[in-house]
Design a protein around this motif. Structure first.
Motif, mmCIF file in Angstrom:
data_model
loop_
_atom_site.group_PDB
_atom_site.id
_atom_site.type_symbol
_atom_site.label_atom_id
_atom_site.label_comp_id
_atom_site.label_asym_id
_atom_site.label_seq_id
_atom_site.Cartn_x
_atom_site.Cartn_y
_atom_site.Cartn_z
ATOM 1 N N ARG A 144 0.834 -1.206 0.000
ATOM 2 C CA ARG A 144 0.000 0.000 0.000
ATOM 3 C C ARG A 144 0.870 1.258 0.000
ATOM 4 O O ARG A 144 0.583 2.233 -0.714
ATOM 5 N N ILE A 145 1.945 1.243 0.785
ATOM 6 C CA ILE A 145 2.842 2.403 0.829
ATOM 7 C C ILE A 145 3.546 2.575 -0.520
ATOM 8 O O ILE A 145 3.675 3.687 -1.034
ATOM 9 N N ALA A 146 3.995 1.464 -1.116
ATOM 10 C CA ALA A 146 4.675 1.542 -2.405
ATOM 11 C C ALA A 146 3.737 2.053 -3.497
ATOM 12 O O ALA A 146 4.155 2.791 -4.402
ATOM 13 N N ALA A 147 2.476 1.673 -3.420
ATOM 14 C CA ALA A 147 1.513 2.108 -4.444
ATOM 15 C C ALA A 147 1.265 3.612 -4.400
ATOM 16 O O ALA A 147 0.829 4.201 -5.396
ATOM 17 N N SER A 148 1.562 4.238 -3.269
ATOM 18 C CA SER A 148 1.320 5.678 -3.131
ATOM 19 C C SER A 148 2.499 6.524 -3.601
ATOM 20 O O SER A 148 2.410 7.751 -3.623
ATOM 21 N N ASP A 149 3.605 5.882 -3.996
ATOM 22 C CA ASP A 149 4.800 6.623 -4.417
ATOM 23 C C ASP A 149 5.455 5.837 -5.548
ATOM 24 O O ASP A 149 5.924 4.711 -5.348
ATOM 25 N N SER A 150 5.510 6.408 -6.732
ATOM 26 C CA SER A 150 6.020 5.701 -7.908
ATOM 27 C C SER A 150 7.495 5.337 -7.796
ATOM 28 O O SER A 150 7.993 4.502 -8.567
ATOM 29 N N ARG A 151 8.194 5.941 -6.846
ATOM 30 C CA ARG A 151 9.622 5.626 -6.681
ATOM 31 C C ARG A 151 9.844 4.325 -5.918
ATOM 32 O O ARG A 151 10.947 3.780 -5.917
ATOM 33 N N LEU A 152 8.811 3.801 -5.283
ATOM 34 C CA LEU A 152 8.979 2.683 -4.358
ATOM 35 C C LEU A 152 8.508 1.351 -4.933
ATOM 36 O O LEU A 152 7.547 1.298 -5.706
ATOM 37 N N ARG A 153 9.206 0.284 -4.511
ATOM 38 C CA ARG A 153 8.777 -1.078 -4.779
ATOM 39 C C ARG A 153 8.965 -1.896 -3.511
ATOM 40 O O ARG A 153 9.847 -1.609 -2.695
ATOM 41 N N THR A 154 8.153 -2.914 -3.352
ATOM 42 C CA THR A 154 8.265 -3.733 -2.150
ATOM 43 C C THR A 154 9.374 -4.754 -2.304
ATOM 44 O O THR A 154 9.562 -5.340 -3.381
ATOM 45 N N GLY A 155 10.096 -4.969 -1.241
ATOM 46 C CA GLY A 155 11.015 -6.086 -1.136
ATOM 47 C C GLY A 155 10.345 -7.168 -0.318
ATOM 48 O O GLY A 155 9.113 -7.267 -0.286
ATOM 49 N N GLU A 156 11.120 -7.964 0.373
ATOM 50 C CA GLU A 156 10.529 -9.044 1.144
ATOM 51 C C GLU A 156 10.068 -8.567 2.516
ATOM 52 O O GLU A 156 10.644 -7.642 3.099
ATOM 53 N N GLN A 192 13.754 3.937 -6.311
ATOM 54 C CA GLN A 192 14.531 4.220 -7.513
ATOM 55 C C GLN A 192 14.033 5.494 -8.178
ATOM 56 O O GLN A 192 12.829 5.762 -8.227
ATOM 57 N N ASP A 193 14.976 6.306 -8.660
ATOM 58 C CA ASP A 193 14.656 7.462 -9.488
ATOM 59 C C ASP A 193 15.761 7.615 -10.518
ATOM 60 O O ASP A 193 16.564 6.691 -10.724
ATOM 61 N N GLU A 194 15.834 8.760 -11.182
ATOM 62 C CA GLU A 194 16.825 8.935 -12.241
ATOM 63 C C GLU A 194 18.268 8.842 -11.739
ATOM 64 O O GLU A 194 19.200 8.598 -12.508
ATOM 65 N N SER A 195 18.458 9.021 -10.437
ATOM 66 C CA SER A 195 19.816 8.969 -9.881
ATOM 67 C C SER A 195 20.282 7.535 -9.604
ATOM 68 O O SER A 195 21.467 7.300 -9.354
ATOM 69 N N ARG A 228 14.804 8.839 1.429
ATOM 70 C CA ARG A 228 15.818 9.818 1.843
ATOM 71 C C ARG A 228 17.186 9.482 1.265
ATOM 72 O O ARG A 228 18.037 10.357 1.124
ATOM 73 N N SER A 229 17.409 8.212 0.919
ATOM 74 C CA SER A 229 18.713 7.795 0.419
ATOM 75 C C SER A 229 18.883 8.016 -1.076
ATOM 76 O O SER A 229 19.986 7.843 -1.606
ATOM 77 N N LEU A 230 17.813 8.369 -1.782
ATOM 78 C CA LEU A 230 17.916 8.630 -3.214
ATOM 79 C C LEU A 230 18.727 9.898 -3.473
ATOM 80 O O LEU A 230 18.755 10.817 -2.653
ATOM 81 N N GLY A 231 19.339 9.944 -4.634
ATOM 82 C CA GLY A 231 20.106 11.135 -5.000
ATOM 83 C C GLY A 231 21.398 11.286 -4.232
ATOM 84 O O GLY A 231 21.945 12.389 -4.138
ATOM 85 N N ALA A 232 21.915 10.190 -3.695
ATOM 86 C CA ALA A 232 23.138 10.277 -2.894
ATOM 87 C C ALA A 232 24.326 10.660 -3.766
ATOM 88 O O ALA A 232 24.432 10.249 -4.922
ATOM 89 N N ARG A 233 25.223 11.453 -3.202
ATOM 90 C CA ARG A 233 26.431 11.827 -3.912
ATOM 91 C C ARG A 233 27.592 11.948 -2.943
ATOM 92 O O ARG A 233 27.405 12.040 -1.727
#
Length: 449
Positions: A144-156, A192-195, A228-233
């Protein structure tokens, strides 16, 4: 009522006693440790079962002292033939080692014949069906949380339950047993996003299921961490203040405790040599050990030698007061066992210095690095040189600016311990260790050139 065990407490106690009796008939003093464990585990992803298993194990370990020599052997069988064979093997092994008077068993008067026994078991739903239901609930919430944000997918989403029995018997007539339980849940979320992409997890472990962090909170926390970890540099090399969140801060406490073990001390493989009575950390720090915390993950009424620990201050005001000793390491140092043959019991790091919750700790950090994950490195136990590749966040003015990756932190444990400015009130328990976030004033950060 236990759900996962197939052996009774009577059976494992009798097996331990039979082993030491057979060893005594052959002229050896002996100690037997018997364990039996049952596990139920289910892992789900996107509504599908990935793992569903029920397993069990059992073992009998025997240590004999014969003619000044010590030998050990083990077996998975509790029948007469298996026990006779393990006794013969242990005595045979003892005959091939050099005599060592320090390797003898503890004296009878040091054994915990009647010391308190903290509760280590709590009734909870632990059947395979209960694990399937728990994993399914987490998977649905994560979905349900992943469905509300296109950047997210469920793991185990994983639910595990463990029940265990443990018994120790010695030639001195000591025989005690304990029933233990453990419940664990964890959720993995991918972002996941473009980064690029990243996976994060959150977990909870307790001795009773109703004390676990809720599935909703685990999934939300894992998703928040992943986003929060996306776009890390990477960032440039520099000296800066560093804030370790609680689950990474626990590793610093573990390194401190490891340096105070008897084995590290008598082998001279500790970055804190001869520490008793010596200031080794910031003066506002205290480290306490409690073997008798009810349902504590590292509680116990006695260790595998049959010796009880005690609630005590290991370090107070930054000064070391006690070590973690087994009978053998204690004898090597001219001291008595502290009941820590299996390691330390529940540890808690506290501080009298000004601190606060997570937001307050970020404000105290000001500008610097937050460490959320270790990606590889080591602590040299003898020198204390500490190096870790880390992930985390760069903070300015107490506000998170962006995620950070491809950086390395370096320091020395003695300097890091003395450089601790605060321990947060955001305490979490990671196994045997309970600590809040830890703020260190100055460390070397290696990043891009």
């Amino acid at each position: 009522m236990t759900m996962l065990l197939t052996q009774s407490e009577t059976v494992i106690r009798e097996a331990a006693q039979r082993a030491v009796e057979l060893a005594a008939r052959r002229g050896a003093r002996a100690r037997a440790s018997v364990q039996h464990e049952g596990i139920a585990k289910t892992a789900m992803r996107d509504g599908e079962i990935e793992t569903a298993e029920r397993s069990g194990s059992q073992s009998l370990s025997l240590t004999v002292c014969h003619e000044g020599r010590r030998g050990s052997a083990s077996t998975a069988g509790f029948n007469q033939a298996s026990i006779e064979r393990v006794v013969a093997e242990a005595i045979l092994i003892a005959g091939h080692v050099q005599p060592d008077p320090d390797a003898d068993l503890p004296l009878a008067e040091s054994l915990a014949f009647a010391s308190p026994a903290p509760p280590l078991y709590a009734d909870s739903p632990r059947s395979p069906e209960a694990m399937l239901e728990a994993a399914g609930a987490m998977d649905r919430i994560a979905g349900r949380i992943a469905a509300s944000d296109s950047r997210l997918r469920t793991g185990e989403s994983v639910a595990v339950a463990t029940e265990g029995l443990w018994a120790v018997a010695t030639s001195d007539g000591f025989c005690r047993s304990a029933l233990r339980s453990n419940d664990a849940r964890w959720i993995v979320i991918l972002a996941q996003d473009e980064s690029g992409g990243i996976s994060e997890f959150c977990q909870s472990q307790e001795r009773r299921a109703d004390a676990l962090t809720s599935a909703e909170q685990l999934a939300k926390s894992a998703a928040d961490r992943a986003c929060r970890s996306l776009g890390a540099r990477s960032i440039g090399s520099r000296h800066c203040s560093v804030l370790f969140e609680p689950r990474t801060a626990a590793s610093l406490v573990d390194s401190l405790a490891g340096a105070l073990t008897g084995a590290a001390q008598y082998r001279r493989m500790s970055f804190l040599p001869d520490p008793l009575g010596r200031a080794v950390a910031a003066a506002h720090l205290e480290l306490r050990e409690d073997p008798f915390e009810p349902l504590g993950l590292a509680s116990g009424g006695f260790d595998s030698e049959g010796i009880a620990g005690s609630p005590r201050a290991i370090m107070r005001g930054g000064v070391v007061e006690k070590l973690f000793l087994s009978t053998y390491s204690g004898r090597k140092l001219g001291m008595a066992s502290t009941g820590n043959a299996d390691g330390y019991y529940n540890l808690r790091l506290t501080s009298t210095a000004e601190s606060g919750d997570w937001a307050a700790m970020l404000h105290m950090l000001g500008t610097g690095l937050v460490v959320t994950q270790f990606q590889g490195g080591k602590t040299d136990p003898a020198s204390g040189n500490w190096t870790q590749a880390v992930r985390g966040f760069w903070v300015e003015g107490g506000e998170v600016m962006h995620a950070v990756t491809d950086v390395t932190l370096a320091g020395s444990m003695p300097a890091m311990l003395n450089g601790i400015r605060a321990v947060g009130q955001d305490a979490e328990r990671m196994g045997a260790i309970r600590t809040g976030s830890i703020l260190i004033d100055r460390m070397q950060l290696g990043g891009r050139a």
